[in-house]
Scaffold this motif. Sequence first.
Motif, PDB file in Angstrom:
ATOM      1  N   ARG A 171      48.405  46.854  76.353  1.00 37.20           N
ATOM      2  CA  ARG A 171      48.550  48.086  77.149  1.00 37.20           C
ATOM      3  C   ARG A 171      49.420  47.821  78.372  1.00 37.20           C
ATOM      4  O   ARG A 171      50.250  48.629  78.742  1.00 37.20           O
ATOM      5  CB  ARG A 171      47.178  48.601  77.598  1.00 37.20           C
ATOM      6  N   VAL A 172      49.234  46.645  78.991  1.00 35.05           N
ATOM      7  CA  VAL A 172      49.998  46.325  80.203  1.00 35.05           C
ATOM      8  C   VAL A 172      51.453  46.026  79.862  1.00 35.05           C
ATOM      9  O   VAL A 172      52.372  46.491  80.540  1.00 35.05           O
ATOM     10  CB  VAL A 172      49.364  45.109  80.925  1.00 35.05           C
ATOM     11  N   THR A 173      51.686  45.264  78.804  1.00 34.73           N
ATOM     12  CA  THR A 173      53.047  44.772  78.550  1.00 34.73           C
ATOM     13  C   THR A 173      53.924  45.782  77.818  1.00 34.73           C
ATOM     14  O   THR A 173      55.104  45.901  78.113  1.00 34.73           O
ATOM     15  CB  THR A 173      53.027  43.474  77.714  1.00 34.73           C
ATOM     16  N   ILE A 174      53.348  46.511  76.858  1.00 37.97           N
ATOM     17  CA  ILE A 174      54.224  47.400  76.078  1.00 37.97           C
ATOM     18  C   ILE A 174      53.836  48.863  76.168  1.00 37.97           C
ATOM     19  O   ILE A 174      54.618  49.727  75.775  1.00 37.97           O
ATOM     20  CB  ILE A 174      54.341  46.960  74.594  1.00 37.97           C
ATOM     21  N   GLY A 175      52.658  49.162  76.700  1.00 36.28           N
ATOM     22  CA  GLY A 175      52.263  50.566  76.879  1.00 36.28           C
ATOM     23  C   GLY A 175      52.389  51.336  75.572  1.00 36.28           C
ATOM     24  O   GLY A 175      51.820  50.944  74.554  1.00 36.28           O
ATOM     25  N   ASP A 176      53.167  52.423  75.617  1.00 38.52           N
ATOM     26  CA  ASP A 176      53.326  53.279  74.427  1.00 38.52           C
ATOM     27  C   ASP A 176      54.439  52.806  73.495  1.00 38.52           C
ATOM     28  O   ASP A 176      54.688  53.431  72.472  1.00 38.52           O
ATOM     29  CB  ASP A 176      53.668  54.722  74.846  1.00 38.52           C
ATOM     30  N   LEU A 177      55.163  51.764  73.881  1.00 38.28           N
ATOM     31  CA  LEU A 177      56.286  51.323  73.048  1.00 38.28           C
ATOM     32  C   LEU A 177      55.768  50.803  71.705  1.00 38.28           C
ATOM     33  O   LEU A 177      54.896  49.937  71.655  1.00 38.28           O
ATOM     34  CB  LEU A 177      57.060  50.208  73.762  1.00 38.28           C
ATOM     35  N   LYS A 178      56.326  51.363  70.636  1.00 39.34           N
ATOM     36  CA  LYS A 178      55.877  50.963  69.303  1.00 39.34           C
ATOM     37  C   LYS A 178      57.135  50.822  68.454  1.00 39.34           C
ATOM     38  O   LYS A 178      58.027  51.683  68.520  1.00 39.34           O
ATOM     39  CB  LYS A 178      54.977  52.071  68.754  1.00 39.34           C
ATOM     40  N   PRO A 179      57.235  49.778  67.638  1.00 42.79           N
ATOM     41  CA  PRO A 179      58.419  49.689  66.769  1.00 42.79           C
ATOM     42  C   PRO A 179      58.495  50.898  65.833  1.00 42.79           C
ATOM     43  O   PRO A 179      57.483  51.408  65.361  1.00 42.79           O
ATOM     44  CB  PRO A 179      58.173  48.397  65.975  1.00 42.79           C
ATOM     45  N   ASP A 180      59.727  51.359  65.580  1.00 42.36           N
ATOM     46  CA  ASP A 180      59.922  52.420  64.580  1.00 42.36           C
ATOM     47  C   ASP A 180      59.714  51.847  63.188  1.00 42.36           C
ATOM     48  O   ASP A 180      59.349  52.578  62.268  1.00 42.36           O
ATOM     49  CB  ASP A 180      61.345  52.989  64.705  1.00 42.36           C
ATOM     50  N   LEU A 181      60.006  50.569  63.045  1.00 44.75           N
ATOM     51  CA  LEU A 181      59.850  49.904  61.751  1.00 44.75           C
ATOM     52  C   LEU A 181      59.578  48.417  61.994  1.00 44.75           C
ATOM     53  O   LEU A 181      60.256  47.789  62.813  1.00 44.75           O
ATOM     54  CB  LEU A 181      61.133  50.054  60.926  1.00 44.75           C
ATOM     55  N   THR A 182      58.598  47.887  61.284  1.00 47.30           N
ATOM     56  CA  THR A 182      58.335  46.440  61.333  1.00 47.30           C
ATOM     57  C   THR A 182      58.495  45.874  59.932  1.00 47.30           C
ATOM     58  O   THR A 182      57.798  46.292  59.002  1.00 47.30           O
ATOM     59  CB  THR A 182      56.922  46.160  61.883  1.00 47.30           C
ATOM     60  N   ILE A 183      59.442  44.946  59.805  1.00 50.35           N
ATOM     61  CA  ILE A 183      59.692  44.267  58.533  1.00 50.35           C
ATOM     62  C   ILE A 183      58.866  42.982  58.544  1.00 50.35           C
ATOM     63  O   ILE A 183      59.086  42.106  59.390  1.00 50.35           O
ATOM     64  CB  ILE A 183      61.186  43.873  58.415  1.00 50.35           C
ATOM     65  N   ILE A 184      57.923  42.863  57.617  1.00 46.81           N
ATOM     66  CA  ILE A 184      57.113  41.641  57.539  1.00 46.81           C
ATOM     67  C   ILE A 184      57.567  40.853  56.309  1.00 46.81           C
ATOM     68  O   ILE A 184      57.435  41.321  55.172  1.00 46.81           O
ATOM     69  CB  ILE A 184      55.614  41.981  57.466  1.00 46.81           C
ATOM     70  N   ILE A 191      47.917  43.143  58.577  1.00 46.52           N
ATOM     71  CA  ILE A 191      48.604  44.018  59.530  1.00 46.52           C
ATOM     72  C   ILE A 191      49.426  45.058  58.758  1.00 46.52           C
ATOM     73  O   ILE A 191      49.416  46.249  59.068  1.00 46.52           O
ATOM     74  CB  ILE A 191      49.502  43.184  60.477  1.00 46.52           C
ATOM     75  N   ALA A 192      50.125  44.608  57.721  1.00 43.99           N
ATOM     76  CA  ALA A 192      50.949  45.530  56.922  1.00 43.99           C
ATOM     77  C   ALA A 192      50.078  46.580  56.236  1.00 43.99           C
ATOM     78  O   ALA A 192      50.414  47.772  56.211  1.00 43.99           O
ATOM     79  CB  ALA A 192      51.755  44.748  55.883  1.00 43.99           C
ATOM     80  N   ALA A 193      48.939  46.144  55.709  1.00 47.02           N
ATOM     81  CA  ALA A 193      48.067  47.085  54.988  1.00 47.02           C
ATOM     82  C   ALA A 193      47.433  48.095  55.939  1.00 47.02           C
ATOM     83  O   ALA A 193      47.199  49.245  55.564  1.00 47.02           O
ATOM     84  CB  ALA A 193      46.982  46.306  54.243  1.00 47.02           C
ATOM     85  N   GLU A 194      47.167  47.672  57.174  1.00 43.56           N
ATOM     86  CA  GLU A 194      46.480  48.560  58.126  1.00 43.56           C
ATOM     87  C   GLU A 194      47.409  49.570  58.782  1.00 43.56           C
ATOM     88  O   GLU A 194      46.941  50.555  59.344  1.00 43.56           O
ATOM     89  CB  GLU A 194      45.775  47.725  59.200  1.00 43.56           C
ATOM     90  N   ASP A 195      48.709  49.321  58.763  1.00 49.23           N
ATOM     91  CA  ASP A 195      49.639  50.253  59.421  1.00 49.23           C
ATOM     92  C   ASP A 195      50.855  50.495  58.523  1.00 49.23           C
ATOM     93  O   ASP A 195      51.991  50.138  58.859  1.00 49.23           O
ATOM     94  CB  ASP A 195      50.066  49.680  60.789  1.00 49.23           C
ATOM     95  N   PRO A 196      50.632  51.129  57.362  1.00 48.49           N
ATOM     96  CA  PRO A 196      51.738  51.287  56.400  1.00 48.49           C
ATOM     97  C   PRO A 196      52.838  52.236  56.880  1.00 48.49           C
ATOM     98  O   PRO A 196      53.956  52.159  56.385  1.00 48.49           O
ATOM     99  CB  PRO A 196      51.037  51.841  55.150  1.00 48.49           C
ATOM    100  N   ALA A 197      52.545  53.090  57.840  1.00 51.35           N
ATOM    101  CA  ALA A 197      53.587  53.999  58.335  1.00 51.35           C
ATOM    102  C   ALA A 197      54.648  53.229  59.124  1.00 51.35           C
ATOM    103  O   ALA A 197      55.814  53.599  59.142  1.00 51.35           O
ATOM    104  CB  ALA A 197      52.964  55.086  59.207  1.00 51.35           C
ATOM    105  N   ARG A 198      54.227  52.163  59.773  1.00 51.02           N
ATOM    106  CA  ARG A 198      55.167  51.377  60.597  1.00 51.02           C
ATOM    107  C   ARG A 198      55.660  50.135  59.885  1.00 51.02           C
ATOM    108  O   ARG A 198      56.814  49.719  60.093  1.00 51.02           O
ATOM    109  CB  ARG A 198      54.454  50.971  61.907  1.00 51.02           C
TER     110      ARG A 198
END
Length: 228
Positions: A131-144, A186-193
Amino acid sequence: MSESAPQRPSGRGRFITFEGGEGTGKSTQIKKLADRLTAAKLRIRVTREPGGSPGAEIMRHLVLSGMGKLLGPEAETLLFAAARDDHVRTVIQPALSQGVWVLCDRFADSTRAYQGSLGQVPDGLINAMQRVTIGDLKPDLTIILDLPVEIGLQRAAARRGSGTPDRFEAEKLSFHQGLREAYRKIAAEDPARCVLIDANSDPDTVAARIWTALRERLLPTPASVVSV
Ligand code: T5A
Protein backbone atom coordinates in the motif's frame (compact mmCIF):
# COMPACT_ATOMS: atom_id res chain seq x y z
CA MET A 1 8.05 -5.40 -42.40
CA SER A 2 4.29 -5.68 -42.07
CA GLU A 3 2.65 -6.96 -38.93
CA SER A 4 -0.18 -6.15 -36.62
CA ALA A 5 0.97 -3.80 -33.92
CA PRO A 6 -0.61 -1.66 -31.25
CA GLN A 7 -1.63 1.90 -31.95
CA ARG A 8 0.09 4.54 -29.83
CA PRO A 9 -2.35 5.12 -26.97
CA SER A 10 -3.33 8.59 -25.93
CA GLY A 11 -2.89 9.33 -22.26
CA ARG A 12 -1.33 6.93 -19.82
CA GLY A 13 1.13 4.27 -20.99
CA ARG A 14 0.71 0.58 -20.29
CA PHE A 15 2.50 -1.17 -17.46
CA ILE A 16 3.70 -4.72 -18.24
CA THR A 17 5.62 -6.79 -15.71
CA PHE A 18 7.61 -9.99 -16.25
CA GLU A 19 7.86 -12.56 -13.48
CA GLY A 20 9.17 -16.07 -12.95
CA GLY A 21 11.92 -18.06 -11.29
CA GLU A 22 15.65 -17.90 -11.93
CA GLY A 23 16.78 -18.17 -15.56
CA THR A 24 13.26 -18.39 -16.98
CA GLY A 25 14.18 -15.90 -19.71
CA LYS A 26 12.61 -12.64 -18.50
CA SER A 27 15.43 -10.35 -19.67
CA THR A 28 15.58 -12.12 -23.05
CA GLN A 29 11.84 -11.77 -23.58
CA ILE A 30 11.61 -8.16 -22.38
CA LYS A 31 14.19 -7.19 -24.97
CA LYS A 32 12.28 -8.98 -27.72
CA LEU A 33 8.99 -7.37 -26.73
CA ALA A 34 10.60 -3.93 -26.42
CA ASP A 35 12.01 -4.26 -29.93
CA ARG A 36 8.63 -5.26 -31.30
CA LEU A 37 6.74 -2.45 -29.55
CA THR A 38 9.40 0.09 -30.56
CA ALA A 39 9.01 -1.04 -34.19
CA ALA A 40 5.32 -0.33 -33.72
CA LYS A 41 6.32 3.24 -32.85
CA LEU A 42 5.45 3.06 -29.18
CA ARG A 43 7.62 4.78 -26.62
CA ILE A 44 9.08 2.10 -24.34
CA ARG A 45 10.93 2.18 -21.05
CA VAL A 46 12.59 -1.07 -19.98
CA THR A 47 13.40 -1.29 -16.31
CA ARG A 48 13.97 -3.85 -13.57
CA GLU A 49 13.61 -4.69 -9.90
CA PRO A 50 15.28 -4.61 -7.56
CA GLY A 51 16.78 -1.48 -9.07
CA GLY A 52 15.73 0.65 -12.01
CA SER A 53 16.55 4.02 -10.41
CA PRO A 54 19.85 5.24 -8.93
CA GLY A 55 18.61 4.86 -5.33
CA ALA A 56 17.08 1.45 -5.94
CA GLU A 57 20.23 0.17 -7.65
CA ILE A 58 22.07 0.73 -4.35
CA MET A 59 19.45 -1.44 -2.60
CA ARG A 60 19.86 -4.04 -5.36
CA HIS A 61 23.52 -4.38 -4.50
CA LEU A 62 22.66 -4.82 -0.81
CA VAL A 63 20.07 -7.56 -1.30
CA LEU A 64 21.78 -9.55 -4.05
CA SER A 65 25.09 -9.57 -2.18
CA GLY A 66 23.27 -11.36 0.65
CA MET A 67 23.60 -8.52 3.18
CA GLY A 68 19.82 -8.24 3.47
CA LYS A 69 19.55 -11.92 4.34
CA LEU A 70 21.70 -11.35 7.43
CA LEU A 71 19.06 -8.94 8.74
CA GLY A 72 16.28 -11.54 8.55
CA PRO A 73 13.35 -12.02 6.15
CA GLU A 74 11.25 -9.06 7.30
CA ALA A 75 14.08 -6.52 7.15
CA GLU A 76 15.17 -7.92 3.78
CA THR A 77 11.59 -7.39 2.57
CA LEU A 78 11.79 -3.78 3.75
CA LEU A 79 14.87 -3.29 1.57
CA PHE A 80 12.97 -4.51 -1.49
CA ALA A 81 10.10 -2.20 -0.53
CA ALA A 82 12.38 0.82 -0.16
CA ALA A 83 13.87 0.11 -3.58
CA ARG A 84 10.39 -0.23 -5.11
CA ASP A 85 9.20 3.02 -3.53
CA ASP A 86 12.02 4.98 -5.18
CA HIS A 87 11.64 3.17 -8.50
CA VAL A 88 7.86 3.73 -8.70
CA ARG A 89 8.05 7.42 -7.76
CA THR A 90 11.03 8.41 -9.89
CA VAL A 91 10.79 6.14 -12.94
CA ILE A 92 7.57 4.14 -13.41
CA GLN A 93 4.87 6.68 -12.58
CA PRO A 94 6.50 9.56 -14.51
CA ALA A 95 6.96 7.36 -17.59
CA LEU A 96 3.37 6.06 -17.53
CA SER A 97 1.97 9.54 -17.11
CA GLN A 98 3.90 10.63 -20.22
CA GLY A 99 2.30 7.85 -22.28
CA VAL A 100 5.38 5.62 -22.21
CA TRP A 101 4.86 1.84 -22.01
CA VAL A 102 6.88 0.47 -19.09
CA LEU A 103 8.25 -3.09 -19.30
CA CYS A 104 9.51 -4.10 -15.87
CA ASP A 105 11.67 -7.16 -15.13
CA ARG A 106 10.09 -8.26 -11.80
CA PHE A 107 7.75 -6.22 -9.60
CA ALA A 108 5.50 -6.74 -6.56
CA ASP A 109 4.72 -10.39 -7.37
CA SER A 110 8.40 -11.17 -6.78
CA THR A 111 8.04 -9.97 -3.18
CA ARG A 112 4.88 -12.05 -2.77
CA ALA A 113 6.59 -15.16 -4.16
CA TYR A 114 10.14 -14.89 -2.79
CA GLN A 115 9.58 -13.16 0.56
CA GLY A 116 5.92 -14.14 1.14
CA SER A 117 5.52 -17.72 0.00
CA LEU A 118 9.15 -18.81 0.36
CA GLY A 119 10.45 -16.41 3.04
CA GLN A 120 7.28 -16.81 5.11
CA VAL A 121 6.91 -13.08 5.66
CA PRO A 122 3.26 -12.58 6.72
CA ASP A 123 0.76 -11.35 4.12
CA GLY A 124 -0.20 -8.50 6.45
CA LEU A 125 3.29 -6.99 6.32
CA ILE A 126 3.60 -7.50 2.57
CA ASN A 127 0.18 -5.92 1.96
CA ALA A 128 1.00 -2.95 4.20
CA MET A 129 4.28 -2.31 2.38
CA GLN A 130 2.55 -2.67 -0.96
CA ARG A 131 0.00 0.00 0.00
CA VAL A 132 2.85 2.38 0.86
CA THR A 133 5.10 1.64 -2.12
CA ILE A 134 2.70 1.16 -5.02
CA GLY A 135 -0.72 2.29 -3.77
CA ASP A 136 -3.23 1.81 -6.59
CA LEU A 137 -0.60 1.10 -9.25
CA LYS A 138 -1.31 -2.28 -10.80
CA PRO A 139 0.28 -3.83 -13.89
CA ASP A 140 -2.01 -3.91 -16.93
CA LEU A 141 -0.47 -7.27 -17.75
CA THR A 142 1.86 -9.63 -15.89
CA ILE A 143 3.70 -12.24 -17.94
CA ILE A 144 4.72 -15.17 -15.72
CA LEU A 145 7.33 -17.37 -17.38
CA ASP A 146 6.93 -21.00 -16.33
CA LEU A 147 9.78 -23.47 -16.68
CA PRO A 148 11.00 -26.64 -14.93
CA VAL A 149 13.38 -25.35 -12.28
CA GLU A 150 16.29 -27.57 -13.32
CA ILE A 151 16.27 -26.00 -16.79
CA GLY A 152 16.05 -22.45 -15.42
CA LEU A 153 18.93 -23.03 -13.02
CA GLN A 154 21.02 -24.61 -15.81
CA ARG A 155 20.41 -21.58 -18.01
CA ALA A 156 21.32 -19.20 -15.18
CA ALA A 157 24.48 -21.20 -14.40
CA ALA A 158 25.53 -21.28 -18.07
CA ARG A 159 25.12 -17.52 -18.35
CA ARG A 160 27.02 -16.93 -15.07
CA GLY A 161 30.01 -19.03 -16.14
CA SER A 162 32.62 -19.08 -13.39
CA GLY A 163 30.88 -16.28 -11.41
CA THR A 164 29.37 -16.84 -7.96
CA PRO A 165 25.60 -17.53 -7.65
CA ASP A 166 23.73 -14.57 -6.14
CA ARG A 167 21.74 -14.68 -2.89
CA PHE A 168 18.67 -16.38 -4.42
CA GLU A 169 20.35 -18.51 -7.10
CA ALA A 170 22.26 -20.12 -4.23
CA GLU A 171 19.05 -21.39 -2.56
CA LYS A 172 18.22 -25.15 -2.56
CA LEU A 173 16.32 -26.90 -5.35
CA SER A 174 13.26 -27.19 -3.07
CA PHE A 175 13.20 -23.38 -2.74
CA HIS A 176 13.06 -23.00 -6.52
CA GLN A 177 10.37 -25.66 -6.82
CA GLY A 178 8.31 -23.81 -4.22
CA LEU A 179 8.86 -20.62 -6.15
CA ARG A 180 7.48 -22.13 -9.33
CA GLU A 181 4.37 -23.23 -7.43
CA ALA A 182 3.99 -19.79 -5.84
CA TYR A 183 4.01 -18.14 -9.27
CA ARG A 184 1.48 -20.65 -10.63
CA LYS A 185 -0.77 -19.78 -7.69
CA ILE A 186 -0.43 -16.05 -8.32
CA ALA A 187 -1.39 -16.62 -11.97
CA ALA A 188 -4.39 -18.75 -11.02
CA GLU A 189 -5.63 -16.23 -8.44
CA ASP A 190 -5.52 -13.20 -10.74
CA PRO A 191 -6.26 -14.40 -14.29
CA ALA A 192 -7.45 -10.97 -15.45
CA ARG A 193 -3.97 -9.53 -14.90
CA CYS A 194 -1.65 -12.53 -15.18
CA VAL A 195 -0.86 -14.93 -17.99
CA LEU A 196 1.25 -18.03 -17.44
CA ILE A 197 3.56 -18.62 -20.42
CA ASP A 198 5.27 -21.92 -21.17
CA ALA A 199 8.94 -20.83 -21.34
CA ASN A 200 10.33 -24.26 -22.21
CA SER A 201 10.90 -23.56 -25.91
CA ASP A 202 13.33 -21.57 -28.01
CA PRO A 203 13.28 -17.78 -27.42
CA ASP A 204 11.34 -16.93 -30.59
CA THR A 205 8.59 -19.43 -29.80
CA VAL A 206 8.25 -18.04 -26.28
CA ALA A 207 8.18 -14.50 -27.71
CA ALA A 208 5.35 -15.49 -30.05
CA ARG A 209 3.32 -16.82 -27.09
CA ILE A 210 3.86 -13.55 -25.23
CA TRP A 211 2.86 -11.48 -28.24
CA THR A 212 -0.35 -13.48 -28.64
CA ALA A 213 -1.19 -12.94 -24.96
CA LEU A 214 -0.43 -9.24 -25.18
CA ARG A 215 -2.65 -8.78 -28.22
CA GLU A 216 -5.50 -10.69 -26.61
CA ARG A 217 -5.24 -8.83 -23.31
CA LEU A 218 -4.27 -5.29 -24.24
CA LEU A 219 -5.45 -5.00 -27.84
CA PRO A 220 -8.82 -6.73 -27.83
CA THR A 221 -10.43 -5.24 -30.94
CA PRO A 222 -9.29 -5.23 -34.60
CA ALA A 223 -9.69 -1.45 -34.55
CA SER A 224 -6.84 -1.19 -32.07
CA VAL A 225 -4.18 -2.60 -34.41
CA VAL A 226 -2.35 -0.98 -37.27
CA SER A 227 0.20 -2.21 -39.81
CA VAL A 228 3.77 -0.95 -39.77
N1 T5A B 1 13.76 -10.56 -5.78
C1 T5A B 1 13.41 -9.53 -6.59
C2 T5A B 1 13.10 -10.79 -4.56
O1 T5A B 1 13.45 -11.71 -3.84
N2 T5A B 1 12.08 -9.96 -4.21
C3 T5A B 1 11.69 -8.89 -4.98
O2 T5A B 1 10.74 -8.16 -4.62
C4 T5A B 1 12.39 -8.68 -6.23
C5 T5A B 1 11.98 -7.54 -7.12
C6 T5A B 1 16.90 -10.50 -8.82
C7 T5A B 1 16.67 -11.37 -7.62
O3 T5A B 1 15.96 -10.65 -6.64
C8 T5A B 1 14.89 -11.43 -6.17
C9 T5A B 1 14.55 -12.38 -7.27
C10 T5A B 1 15.87 -12.61 -7.96
O4 T5A B 1 16.51 -13.73 -7.39
P1 T5A B 1 18.31 -10.74 -11.02
O5 T5A B 1 19.80 -10.74 -11.11
O6 T5A B 1 17.63 -9.50 -11.48
O7 T5A B 1 17.91 -11.07 -9.53
O8 T5A B 1 17.88 -12.02 -11.76
P2 T5A B 1 16.51 -12.62 -12.20
O9 T5A B 1 15.43 -11.59 -12.24
O10 T5A B 1 16.24 -13.83 -11.38
O11 T5A B 1 16.76 -13.05 -13.68
P3 T5A B 1 17.80 -14.07 -14.18
O12 T5A B 1 19.03 -13.27 -14.38
O13 T5A B 1 17.88 -15.28 -13.34
O14 T5A B 1 17.25 -14.58 -15.53
P4 T5A B 1 16.17 -14.15 -16.58
O15 T5A B 1 16.15 -12.70 -16.83
O16 T5A B 1 14.87 -14.77 -16.22
O17 T5A B 1 16.71 -14.92 -17.83
P5 T5A B 1 17.64 -14.43 -19.05
O18 T5A B 1 16.79 -13.88 -20.09
O19 T5A B 1 18.75 -13.61 -18.53
O20 T5A B 1 18.15 -15.84 -19.55
C11 T5A B 1 19.05 -16.62 -18.78
C12 T5A B 1 19.96 -17.39 -19.75
O21 T5A B 1 19.17 -18.30 -20.50
C13 T5A B 1 19.24 -18.02 -21.89
C14 T5A B 1 19.77 -16.60 -22.00
O22 T5A B 1 20.47 -16.41 -23.21
C15 T5A B 1 20.65 -16.50 -20.78
O23 T5A B 1 21.92 -17.02 -21.05
N3 T5A B 1 17.88 -18.17 -22.42
C16 T5A B 1 17.44 -19.24 -23.08
N4 T5A B 1 18.05 -20.38 -23.45
C17 T5A B 1 17.28 -21.30 -24.10
N5 T5A B 1 15.97 -21.12 -24.44
C18 T5A B 1 15.33 -19.99 -24.10
N6 T5A B 1 14.05 -19.82 -24.41
C19 T5A B 1 16.09 -18.99 -23.38
N7 T5A B 1 15.75 -17.77 -22.89
C20 T5A B 1 16.85 -17.28 -22.30
